[in-house]
Design an enzyme around this catalytic site. Structure first.
Site, mmCIF file in Angstrom:
data_model
loop_
_atom_site.group_PDB
_atom_site.id
_atom_site.type_symbol
_atom_site.label_atom_id
_atom_site.label_comp_id
_atom_site.label_asym_id
_atom_site.label_seq_id
_atom_site.Cartn_x
_atom_site.Cartn_y
_atom_site.Cartn_z
ATOM 1 N N ASP A 1 -30.486 24.788 -13.990
ATOM 2 C CA ASP A 1 -30.460 24.876 -12.730
ATOM 3 C C ASP A 1 -30.689 23.310 -12.435
ATOM 4 O O ASP A 1 -30.254 22.523 -13.038
ATOM 5 C CB ASP A 1 -31.562 25.695 -12.097
ATOM 6 C CG ASP A 1 -31.344 26.342 -10.715
ATOM 7 O OD1 ASP A 1 -30.812 25.315 -9.850
ATOM 8 O OD2 ASP A 1 -31.300 27.261 -10.125
ATOM 9 N N HIS B 1 -27.676 21.775 -13.145
ATOM 10 C CA HIS B 1 -26.837 21.651 -11.610
ATOM 11 C C HIS B 1 -26.890 20.149 -10.950
ATOM 12 O O HIS B 1 -26.442 20.130 -9.969
ATOM 13 C CB HIS B 1 -27.567 22.850 -10.914
ATOM 14 C CG HIS B 1 -27.169 24.271 -11.142
ATOM 15 N ND1 HIS B 1 -27.453 25.212 -10.388
ATOM 16 C CD2 HIS B 1 -26.407 24.561 -12.239
ATOM 17 C CE1 HIS B 1 -26.829 26.484 -11.092
ATOM 18 N NE2 HIS B 1 -26.436 26.075 -12.195
#
Ligand SMILES: *[C@@H]1O[C@H](CO)[C@@H](O)[C@H](O)[C@H]1NC(C)=O
Ligand SMILES: *[C@@H]1O[C@H](CO)[C@@H](O)[C@H](O)[C@H]1NC(C)=O
Ligand SMILES: *[C@@H]1O[C@H](CO)[C@@H](O)[C@H](O)[C@H]1NC(C)=O
Ligand SMILES: *[C@@H]1O[C@H](CO)[C@@H](O)[C@H](O)[C@H]1NC(C)=O
Ligand SMILES: *[C@@H]1O[C@H](CO)[C@@H](O)[C@H](O)[C@H]1NC(C)=O
Length: 397
Positions: free
Chosen positions: A221, A244
């Protein structure tokens, strides 16, 4: 005469060492978990020994620094535990040279974090060892409403240094910095697979004066995310990927109470195969402010969205424009490399007043697919662009 004085002092010193009331006995300032019965074989439960060693370290009255030691070459199996202050000495060192191993999901219990460092000022964590969260026992089984714990929380601490630490396979976020002032992180290496769900690298909220440098973050993430109440943050020399990217937001959780992030400076970072490079994400029709942010000297190695402002994050209905998160004074400068998708720059701002004073300068983002072009896309984005590829950036005055 001089020789006589020295002899006299030596005699005094050796004659009666125990009756010398003028000197304090040396205060104990190093607390090795092995001295408290820890085994360090990766199987025996060392929780009690570690807890006792911590209580002594935190309670030690020393004029300098109390140091808790996890020695090299050992793996300490530790149940979820809070290292809670305030402590008696002004500085607390936690020297992690060996490894700390979390229980798997089956043996976890109910704690929502693995290790908490709470209410400790003058905290320094170092040593080059690893904290392993055994996250793979959670990632597949624990989805939906099942709550996965954060690996390491630094909450309500002032004047914190983390220098030389590996955080591996957290069940969820790896490091949370919350309600802290003065945090310096360097040589931190976070490692979890790109497919591991929700495993952010570092989250920062309600904290100021944070410096993160010379570190690597591979996760499933956000590499680093900053949410409400974050200010005066410098991030430099970070290798992100997979993951991310570096995010500000999500912001705008309420229509009445304002979410704010300001004075964030991201410099000299790389993004390799990430979902995003640098991103600001806010919910529509909410109040808040993101401002005075610079993203500069960044290398993009085929992320999908190298530069993105999304003020309609997770929005399914049409924006009313009644209120909006104010995004202003954002600079993107010296950003080079490749992009996996066509849209290298996306500036999707709010309907009410748009983003104000954006600066795009010296940007060259080409496609990672030979022969493909890249584009920029804007909605209500105001500012100035100079030397930008993809060209024809869509900023308004
Ligand atoms: C961030 O960088 C600026 C400029 O180099 C510096 O003045 C400031 O003290 C830094 N802040 C932190 C928290 O390191
Ligand atoms: C950029 O970051 C890398 C990796 O940490 C470091 O080796 C290099 O010295 C940094 N360069 C500058 C100009 O700060
Ligand atoms: C954001 O943090 C501030 C304190 O800095 C607080 O007053 C506010 O309620 C927070 N916003 C939300 C939406 O929780
Ligand atoms: C956004 O915030 C900046 C900085 O506080 C301020 O100067 C500007 O007027 C605000 N913009 C709007 C549309 O409220
Ligand atoms: C932009 O980058 C591409 C690929 O590295 C390079 O071929 C091109 O010359 C660069 N353009 C400019 C204006 O620097």
């Amino acid at each position: 005469m001089k020789g006589g004085l020295i002899t006299f002092i030596l005699i005094l010193a050796f004659a009666s060492p125990h009756s010398c009331v003028g000197l304090n006995p040396k205060t104990k300032d190093t607390f090795n978990v092995m001295d408290y019965g820890a085994v360090g074989d990766g199987k025996s439960d060392d929780s009690q020994a570690i807890s006792k060693a911590w209580n002594d370290a935190c309670g030690a009255v020393t004029p300098g620094t109390a140091t808790l030691v996890f020695p090299q070459g050992k793996t300490f199996y530790l149940k979820p535990m809070d290292f809670q202050g305030p402590c008696k000495s002004k500085y607390i060192n936690i020297q992690i040279q060996g490894n700390i191993l979390a229980p798997t999901k089956a043996a976890w219990g109910s704690k929502d974090r693995y290790i908490g460092f709470l209410y400790i000022n003058g905290l320094s964590i170092y040593g080059g060892g690893a904290i392993n969260g055994q996250g793979s026992s959670w990632w597949k089984e624990c989805t939906g409403s099942c709550q996965r714990p954060t690996l390491m929380c630094i909450h309500n601490c002032h004047d914190v240094t983390v220098n030389g630490l590996r955080n591996i396979d957290s069940p969820r976020n790896h490091m949370s910095i919350y309600l802290c002032n003065g945090v310096r992180i360097s040589d931190l290496h976070i490692q979890a697979p790109g497919e591991s769900p929700g495993t952010d690298g570092i989250n920062i909220a309600l904290s100021a004066n944070v410096n993160i440098e010379s570190s690597s973050i591979a996760s499933g993430d956000d590499c680093i995310s900053m949410i409400n109440g974050t200010s005066f943050v410098n991030i430099s020399g970070i290798a992100c990927g997979p993951g991310h990217g570096i995010s500000i937001g999500s912001l705008g959780s309420s229509t009445s109470s304002s979410d704010t992030v300001r004075e964030v400076h991201v410099r000299n970072c790389s993004f390799t195969g990430t979902e995003n490079g640098v991103r600001i994400k806010t919910f529509q029709d909410r109040v808040g402010y993101v401002g005075k942010v610079t993203f500069e000297e960044l290398t993009m190695i085929a992320p999908h969205n190298p530069i993105i402002i999304d003020q309609h994050y997770f929005s399914k209905v049409k924006e009313t424009g009644a209120v909006a998160v104010n995004v202003s004074d954002i600079t993107f400068r010296g950003i080079h490399g490749t992009c996996a998708d066509e849209k290298a720059i996306e500036l999707n701002c709010n309907k009410k007043f748009g983003c104000q004073n954006l600066i795009l300068d010296n940007i060259n983002l080409t496609s990672s697919v030979p022969g493909k072009k890249t584009i920029a896309s804007c909605f209500n984005a105001h500012g100035v662009a100079t030397s930008v590829i993809p060209s024809n950036p869509c900023l308004q005055k």
